[in-house]
Design a protein around this motif. Structure first.
Motif, mmCIF file in Angstrom:
data_model
loop_
_atom_site.group_PDB
_atom_site.id
_atom_site.type_symbol
_atom_site.label_atom_id
_atom_site.label_comp_id
_atom_site.label_asym_id
_atom_site.label_seq_id
_atom_site.Cartn_x
_atom_site.Cartn_y
_atom_site.Cartn_z
ATOM 1 N N GLN A 104 -5.654 6.341 -5.533
ATOM 2 C CA GLN A 104 -4.333 6.968 -5.598
ATOM 3 C C GLN A 104 -3.377 6.394 -4.562
ATOM 4 N N PHE A 105 -3.907 5.715 -3.550
ATOM 5 C CA PHE A 105 -3.076 5.186 -2.473
ATOM 6 C C PHE A 105 -3.064 3.664 -2.441
ATOM 7 N N LEU A 140 -8.263 0.781 2.967
ATOM 8 C CA LEU A 140 -8.284 2.247 2.952
ATOM 9 C C LEU A 140 -9.671 2.772 3.317
ATOM 10 N N GLU A 175 -6.484 -3.860 -0.470
ATOM 11 C CA GLU A 175 -5.934 -2.568 -0.067
ATOM 12 C C GLU A 175 -7.003 -1.483 -0.155
ATOM 13 N N MET A 180 0.848 -1.190 0.000
ATOM 14 C CA MET A 180 0.000 0.000 0.000
ATOM 15 C C MET A 180 0.889 1.247 0.000
ATOM 16 N N ASP A 181 0.693 2.111 -0.983
ATOM 17 C CA ASP A 181 1.563 3.268 -1.149
ATOM 18 C C ASP A 181 1.125 4.441 -0.271
ATOM 19 N N ASN A 182 2.107 5.049 0.412
ATOM 20 C CA ASN A 182 1.873 6.313 1.122
ATOM 21 C C ASN A 182 0.690 6.250 2.088
ATOM 22 N N TYR A 183 0.684 5.228 2.938
ATOM 23 C CA TYR A 183 -0.452 5.060 3.842
ATOM 24 C C TYR A 183 -0.570 6.220 4.830
ATOM 25 N N LEU A 230 0.422 9.243 4.401
ATOM 26 C CA LEU A 230 -0.081 10.410 3.668
ATOM 27 C C LEU A 230 -1.593 10.310 3.495
ATOM 28 N N PHE A 231 -2.077 9.096 3.224
ATOM 29 C CA PHE A 231 -3.517 8.883 3.099
ATOM 30 C C PHE A 231 -4.229 9.235 4.398
#
Length: 208
Positions: free
Chosen positions: A138-139, A153, A149, A1-4, A6-7
Motif C-alpha cells: 500500500q506504500f 519498507l 521500494e 515511495m508514497d506516504n513514507y 504515514l508508513f
C-alpha cells in the motif's frame, strides 16, 4: 515511495502492539537479563529480514496462495508457540523444586536458545508473511523501482522494530530490581507460558 511518513507512523503503532515476539522478549529479559532479551530481539529481526526478502521475491505470495503451505506453516508455528509456553511453565515448576545450582545450569542451557526462540517465533508466524504482502504494497510505488521500494519498507520496519525493543528492554531494566525478584520472575514465567500457549492455540484455529 508514497506516504513514507504515514508508513513509519502506522508501523510504530503496529510494532508496539503486544504479540508473541513481545512475550518471549519480556520473559527472556526478566528471567535472564538484558543480554538474553537482545539475543531474542536479534533473532526476531533476522526473521523479519527473511520475511522481507521472501515478500520481495514472491515466496510469501506463494505461501499465501497455497492453502496447504499456509496451513503447514501455521500449524508448525502454533506448535512451536505452545511448546515454548509449556517449556516456560515446566521451567517454573522446576525452579520451585530445585536448588539454585540447578537453576544456574538450566539458565546456561537456555542461553543457547534465546536467538533461536526469537527467530522461530517470528519466522513460523504466517501472519507476518501475510502482513508484509498486504500492508507494505500500500506504500510502495508500482513502477520499475517497486521491488527496491518494497525492500526499503521492509528494512524500515525491521529498524523500527529494533529501536522499539531496545527501548522496551531498557525500560524493563530500569525497574529491574522489582522485575527480577524471584517472585516476580515466577509470575512472569507463568503468565508468559500461558500467553504463548494461547497465542499458539489462536494461531492454530485461525482461518487461512
Amino acid at each position: 515511495m508514497d506516504n513514507y511518513l504515514l508508513f513509519v507512523f502506522m508501523s510504530i503503532l503496529l510494532i508496539i502492539l503486544p504479540g508473541p515476539d513481545t512475550a518471549i522478549i519480556t520473559k527472556n529479559t526478566i528471567s535472564n537479563r538484558k543480554a538474553a532479551g537482545m539475543k531474542t530481539t536479534f533473532g526476531t529481526l533476522t526473521a523479519l529480514l527473511i520475511h522481507t526478502l521472501a515478500a520481495v521475491f514472491g515466496l510469501s505470495a506463494l505461501i499465501l496462495k497455497s492453502a496447504f503451505l499456509f496451513s503447514i506453516l501455521k500449524y508448525v508455528g502454533a506448535i512451536y508457540l505452545i511448546f515454548l509456553g509449556c517449556k516456560s511453565i515446566i521451567i517454573l515448576m522446576k525452579k520451585q523444586n530445585h536448588a539454585s545450582d540447578a537453576n544456574d545450569h538450566q539458565r546456561k542451557y537456555e542461553n543457547k536458545s534465546f536467538f533461536r526462540q526469537g527467530f522461530l517465533t517470528n519466522l513460523l508466524n504466517p501472519k507476518v508473511a501475510v502482513f508484509f504482502l498486504t500492508f507494505l504494497p500500500q506504500f510502495a510505488g508500482k513502477g520499475d523501482n517497486a521491488l527496491l521500494e518494497f525492500l526499503a519498507l521492509g528494512l524500515t520496519y525491521t529498524v523500527l522494530t529494533l529501536f522499539w525493543f531496545l527501548i522496551y528492554i531498557y525500560l524493563i531494566n530500569l525497574i529491574s530490581e522489582f522485575m527480577k525478584k524471584p517472585s516476580t520472575i515466577r509470575v512472569v514465567e507463568g503468565l508468559t507460558g500461558g500467553v504463548l500457549i494461547l497465542f499458539g492455540i489462536k494461531l492454530a484455529f485461525e482461518q487461512n
